[in-house]
Design an enzyme around this catalytic site. Structure first.
Site, PDB file in Angstrom:
ATOM      1  CG  ASN A 100      -1.728   1.231   1.396  1.00  0.00           C
ATOM      2  OD1 ASN A 100      -1.777   2.062   0.492  1.00  0.00           O
ATOM      3  ND2 ASN A 100      -2.378   1.362   2.549  1.00  0.00           N
ATOM      4  CE  LYS A 149       0.014   3.102   4.861  1.00  0.00           C
ATOM      5  NZ  LYS A 149       0.170   3.199   6.284  1.00  0.00           N
ATOM      6  CG  HIS A 162      -5.628   1.932   5.493  1.00  0.00           C
ATOM      7  ND1 HIS A 162      -5.145   2.822   6.424  1.00  0.00           N
ATOM      8  CD2 HIS A 162      -4.627   1.059   5.246  1.00  0.00           C
ATOM      9  CE1 HIS A 162      -3.893   2.486   6.728  1.00  0.00           C
ATOM     10  NE2 HIS A 162      -3.555   1.420   6.023  1.00  0.00           N
ATOM     11  CD  GLU A 180      -2.594   5.419   6.958  1.00  0.00           C
ATOM     12  OE1 GLU A 180      -2.609   5.434   5.716  1.00  0.00           O
ATOM     13  OE2 GLU A 180      -1.656   4.933   7.619  1.00  0.00           O
ATOM     14  CD  GLU A 196      -3.108  -2.364   7.394  1.00  0.00           C
ATOM     15  OE1 GLU A 196      -2.133  -2.700   6.738  1.00  0.00           O
ATOM     16  OE2 GLU A 196      -3.630  -1.242   7.309  1.00  0.00           O
ATOM     17  N   GLY A 212       3.144   2.232  10.820  1.00  0.00           N
ATOM     18  CA  GLY A 212       4.150   3.286  10.661  1.00  0.00           C
ATOM     19  C   GLY A 212       4.886   3.630  11.939  1.00  0.00           C
ATOM     20  CB  SER A 219       5.733  -1.893  11.943  1.00  0.00           C
ATOM     21  OG  SER A 219       5.362  -0.562  12.245  1.00  0.00           O
TER      22      SER A 219
HETATM   23  P1  13P Z   1       3.408   0.362   7.560  1.00  0.00           P
HETATM   24  O1  13P Z   1       3.892  -0.944   6.937  1.00  0.00           O
HETATM   25  O2  13P Z   1       4.127   1.563   7.001  1.00  0.00           O
HETATM   26  O3  13P Z   1       3.379   0.280   9.036  1.00  0.00           O
HETATM   27  O4  13P Z   1       1.886   0.555   7.077  1.00  0.00           O
HETATM   28  C1  13P Z   1       0.998  -0.496   7.193  1.00  0.00           C
HETATM   29  C2  13P Z   1      -0.244  -0.144   6.482  1.00  0.00           C
HETATM   30  O5  13P Z   1      -0.993   0.712   6.921  1.00  0.00           O
HETATM   31  C3  13P Z   1      -0.530  -0.850   5.227  1.00  0.00           C
HETATM   32  O6  13P Z   1      -1.826  -0.594   4.789  1.00  0.00           O
END
Ligand code: 13P
Length: 257
Positions: A11, A13, A95, A97, A165, A171, A211
């Site tokens: 992803n 983002k 997601h 976010e 997640e 992150g 992560s």
């Molecule tokens: P990270 O791997 O950067 O922690 O992000 C995970 C994520 O949100 C994938 O959708």
């Protein structure tokens, strides 16, 4: 035992312009014939070019969101049909976010998933608890509610992928213990069985995200009911993503099923 094809999903983002398309060529060179399925979800602006660059190579591309309506007056939004037109086979929905930044509810996610499925996309529906929810021992209640509310009725073992997640692991470099991951993934499988029946539930892939890196991938992929990963930061560079694909292929060879 049902054989689920493992899935390494990236992803991107809100990262990546045309300069970063070279990373995909590097992934293809590193993995001309992976055992697992590879999926990259770039920003919408790169979907079409990425899908053309990939050509016949075994990498799928996907969107990061779509609108619940098929078309219309929704400035700035992207429809499921537009994603398909640009070459997408998948779309990530719900997601954390999106849930946080755009106030998306389980109802929104379910409506988007209905439209996406009707348009022929496969959906990657994300669920996960915040740190406050985990510390209050509410993790399974939260995940159960998100699953019940976000998954529409049209799903099959092929068109539904779940991604666990934990919000606090995204992150941050913090990763749950393998016991914590296993507990949630086993719980998700059980909820899917209750809702969809064993046959369908055993075919649905359940990804872990938060992560994931080359250094922790093998340990995570050895956990029961972890069928792959949804990778954020470490999917942006082929040098970081390629070893995660290697670890996933290796896990598949160790534990068939
Ligand atoms: P990270 O791997 O950067 O922690 O992000 C995970 C994520 O949100 C994938 O959708």
């Amino acid at each position: 035992m049902t054989r689920r094809r493992r899935l390494a999903a990236g992803n991107w983002k809100m990262n990546g312009t045309s300069a970063e398309l070279a990373e995909i060529s590097a992934v293809i060179t590193a993995h001309p014939a992976p055992d697992c399925e590879i999926l990259i979800c770039p920003p919408a602006t790169l979907l079409e070019r990425m899908s053309r660059d990939i050509g016949e190579a075994p990498i799928a591309v996907g969107g990061q969101d779509c609108h619940r309506e098929e078309a219309g007056a929704h400035t700035g939004d992207v429809s499921a049909a537009m994603l398909v037109d640009a070459g997408a086979a998948y779309v990530i929905l719900g997601h954390s976010e999106r849930r946080q930044d755009h106030g998306e509810t389980n109802d929104d996610v379910r409506a988007k998933a209905r439209t996406a499925l009707a348009t022929g996309l496969r959906v990657v529906i994300c669920v996960g608890e915040t740190l406050t929810e985990r510390e209050a021992s509410n993790t399974l209640d939260i995940i159960g509610g998100q699953l019940a509310g976000s998954i529409p009725d049209l799903v099959t073992g092929e068109n539904l992928v779940l991604a666990y997640e934990p919000v606090w692991a995204i992150g941050t470099g913090k990763v749950p213990t393998t016991d914590q991951i296993g507990e949630v993934h086993d719980f998700i499988r059980l909820q899917l069985e209750k809702r969809l029946g064993e046959g369908v539930a055993l075919s649905v892939r359940i990804l872990y995200g938060g992560s994931v890196k080359a250094s922790n991938a093998a340990e995570i992929f050895a956990v029961s009911n972890v069928d792959g990963a949804l990778v954020g930061g470490a999917s942006l560079k082929a040098a970081d993503f390629a070893p995660i694909i290697v670890a996933l292929d290796a896990a598949g060879q160790r534990v068939p099923g």
